[in-house]
Motif scaffolding. Structure first.
Motif, short mmCIF file in Angstrom:
data_model
loop_
_atom_site.label_atom_id
_atom_site.label_comp_id
_atom_site.label_asym_id
_atom_site.label_seq_id
_atom_site.Cartn_x
_atom_site.Cartn_y
_atom_site.Cartn_z
N UNK A 184 41.89 -18.00 -101.17
CA UNK A 184 42.91 -16.61 -99.89
C UNK A 184 42.26 -15.76 -99.88
N UNK A 185 40.98 -15.29 -101.03
CA UNK A 185 40.47 -14.24 -100.76
C UNK A 185 39.56 -13.79 -99.19
N UNK A 186 38.36 -15.60 -99.90
CA UNK A 186 37.53 -16.09 -98.70
C UNK A 186 38.27 -16.43 -97.88
N UNK A 187 39.08 -16.35 -96.97
CA UNK A 187 40.11 -16.89 -96.18
C UNK A 187 40.01 -15.13 -95.42
N UNK A 188 40.82 -14.20 -96.71
CA UNK A 188 41.41 -13.16 -95.57
C UNK A 188 39.80 -11.98 -95.49
N UNK A 189 38.85 -12.68 -96.34
CA UNK A 189 37.76 -11.78 -95.15
C UNK A 189 36.94 -12.58 -94.39
N UNK A 190 37.46 -13.75 -93.86
CA UNK A 190 36.67 -14.13 -93.06
C UNK A 190 37.47 -13.59 -91.27
N UNK A 191 35.48 -13.32 -90.58
CA UNK A 191 36.02 -12.57 -89.38
C UNK A 191 36.94 -13.75 -87.93
#
Length: 65
Positions: free
Chosen positions: A49-56
């Motif tokens: 979720x954290x990684x997806x939240x930082x996706x541009x």
């Protein structure tokens, strides 16, 4: 005189003890509690979720192609 010993029973007992020892070692090496498994799953979900939240988000303009 010494104690009478049934060799068949003695062999079976020794085999059971060796099997239990092997099982104990495997539990130590490979076993995890249910709480540990759930905790690890939650940690993985948070990381995704954290990684997806930082996706541009890329802005694509199909007209410029």
């Amino acid at each position: 005189m010494g104690e009478l010993v049934n060799l068949r029973q003695r062999r079976k007992r020794r085999a059971r003890e060796e099997k239990e020892q092997c099982a104990t070692e495997n539990r130590v090496l490979h076993g995890r509690t249910k709480a540990e498994r759930i905790q690890e799953e939650n940690a993985k979900a948070r990381a995704v979720a954290r990684l997806e939240g930082h996706r541009r988000e890329e802005k694509r303009d199909d007209a410029t192609r």
